[in-house]
Design a protein around this motif. Structure first.
Motif, mmCIF file in Angstrom:
data_model
loop_
_atom_site.group_PDB
_atom_site.id
_atom_site.type_symbol
_atom_site.label_atom_id
_atom_site.label_comp_id
_atom_site.label_asym_id
_atom_site.label_seq_id
_atom_site.Cartn_x
_atom_site.Cartn_y
_atom_site.Cartn_z
ATOM 1 N N GLN A 8 20.975 14.181 -29.105
ATOM 2 C CA GLN A 8 21.178 14.007 -29.818
ATOM 3 C C GLN A 8 21.504 14.502 -31.268
ATOM 4 O OE1 GLN A 8 20.607 9.986 -27.843
ATOM 5 N NE2 GLN A 8 22.728 9.097 -29.073
ATOM 6 N N ALA A 9 22.107 13.766 -31.899
ATOM 7 C CA ALA A 9 21.732 14.327 -33.674
ATOM 8 C C ALA A 9 21.277 13.488 -34.278
ATOM 9 C CB ALA A 9 22.706 14.148 -34.341
ATOM 10 N N SER A 24 21.569 17.255 -38.126
ATOM 11 C CA SER A 24 20.687 18.347 -37.511
ATOM 12 C C SER A 24 20.548 18.183 -35.848
ATOM 13 C CB SER A 24 19.107 18.520 -37.989
ATOM 14 O OG SER A 24 18.549 17.135 -37.673
ATOM 15 N N SER A 33 21.587 18.706 -32.458
ATOM 16 C CA SER A 33 22.956 18.797 -31.062
ATOM 17 C C SER A 33 23.971 17.736 -31.857
ATOM 18 C CB SER A 33 22.429 17.899 -29.794
ATOM 19 O OG SER A 33 21.667 18.467 -29.097
ATOM 20 N N ILE A 34 24.154 18.662 -32.628
ATOM 21 C CA ILE A 34 25.551 18.290 -33.675
ATOM 22 C C ILE A 34 27.422 18.877 -33.327
ATOM 23 C CG2 ILE A 34 24.474 17.697 -36.068
ATOM 24 C CD1 ILE A 34 25.556 20.977 -36.655
ATOM 25 N N LEU A 35 26.987 19.589 -31.829
ATOM 26 C CA LEU A 35 28.411 20.043 -31.957
ATOM 27 C C LEU A 35 29.077 18.858 -31.132
ATOM 28 C CD1 LEU A 35 27.468 23.660 -30.598
ATOM 29 C CD2 LEU A 35 28.246 23.280 -33.107
ATOM 30 N N ASN A 36 28.412 17.576 -30.251
ATOM 31 C CA ASN A 36 29.913 17.462 -29.982
ATOM 32 C C ASN A 36 29.570 15.808 -30.359
ATOM 33 O OD1 ASN A 36 29.516 18.810 -27.338
ATOM 34 N ND2 ASN A 36 27.401 18.101 -27.365
ATOM 35 N N ASN A 51 35.655 13.662 -35.587
ATOM 36 C CA ASN A 51 36.070 15.157 -35.634
ATOM 37 C C ASN A 51 36.707 15.674 -35.906
ATOM 38 O OD1 ASN A 51 36.915 14.686 -33.443
ATOM 39 N ND2 ASN A 51 35.216 15.506 -31.737
ATOM 40 N N ARG A 108 33.284 15.505 -45.003
ATOM 41 C CA ARG A 108 32.375 16.074 -44.794
ATOM 42 C C ARG A 108 32.668 17.632 -45.108
ATOM 43 N NH1 ARG A 108 35.101 16.238 -38.394
ATOM 44 N NH2 ARG A 108 36.687 17.741 -38.945
ATOM 45 N N ASN A 141 30.951 21.066 -43.167
ATOM 46 C CA ASN A 141 30.918 21.353 -41.910
ATOM 47 C C ASN A 141 29.950 22.445 -42.325
ATOM 48 O OD1 ASN A 141 32.313 19.780 -40.629
ATOM 49 N ND2 ASN A 141 33.971 21.054 -40.083
ATOM 50 N N ASN A 168 26.644 20.479 -42.403
ATOM 51 C CA ASN A 168 26.275 19.835 -41.698
ATOM 52 C C ASN A 168 26.629 18.669 -42.219
ATOM 53 O OD1 ASN A 168 26.415 21.539 -39.543
ATOM 54 N ND2 ASN A 168 24.223 22.341 -40.052
ATOM 55 N N ASP A 211 28.315 10.460 -30.409
ATOM 56 C CA ASP A 211 28.287 11.749 -29.254
ATOM 57 C C ASP A 211 28.746 11.227 -27.742
ATOM 58 O OD1 ASP A 211 25.522 12.977 -29.051
ATOM 59 O OD2 ASP A 211 25.633 12.014 -28.048
#
Length: 115
Positions: free
Chosen positions: A1-2, A25, A27-30, A53, A71, A73, A76, A99
Motif C-alpha cells: 500500500q501507499a 510514496s 505502492s502508488i500505481l494502484n 485516478n 493532483r 502526477n 506524486n 487501492d
C-alpha cells in the motif's frame, strides 16, 4: 500500500487561504482514489474532497466553490487548495489513499481559522 504524508496546515484568518499537500510514496500505481477528510474537536471525521485516478472530483457541499482538489502526477502529490476559509473549517485534515487492498492514512495536519 501507499504511504501518505500531509503538510501545509497552519493558522489563518477568516477569508484567508491555505494549500494542503498530500505526498504519496510506496505502492502508488494502484491508487484508485485520494480523499481529504477532516475532523473537528468533538465531531466525527467527514469527507471534504476526493479525486479518482481518472481525475473525477467530488466535494462536500459546504466547501464547494471554496476548495479545489488537484493532483500533480509528476510529484506524486495531491493538493487541497482552500480559499475563503471560515472558522468552521477548523479541523485536523487527513489524506487517505485507497487501492484494492485497503486504505492508507496520513497523520493529519491542523488547520485553524481564527481572527
Amino acid at each position: 500500500q501507499a504511504q501518505v504524508q500531509e503538510s501545509g496546515g497552519g493558522l489563518v484568518q477568516p477569508g484567508g487561504s491555505l494549500r494542503l499537500s498530500c505526498a504519496l510514496s510506496g505502492s502508488i500505481l494502484n491508487i484508485l482514489m485520494v480523499i481529504w477528510y477532516r475532523q473537528a474537536p468533538g465531531k466525527e471525521r467527514e469527507l471534504v474532497a476526493g479525486i479518482s485516478n481518472g481525475g473525477t472530483t467530488n466535494y462536500r457541499d459546504s466547501v464547494k466553490g471554496r476548495f479545489t482538489i488537484s493532483r500533480d502526477n509528476a510529484k506524486n502529490t495531491v493538493y487541497l487548495q482552500m480559499s475563503s476559509l471560515k472558522p468552521e473549517d477548523t479541523a485536523v485534515y487527513y489524506c487517505s489513499a485507497s487501492d484494492i487492498r485497503g486504505v492508507s492514512w496520513g497523520q493529519g495536519t491542523q488547520v485553524t481559522v481564527t481572527s
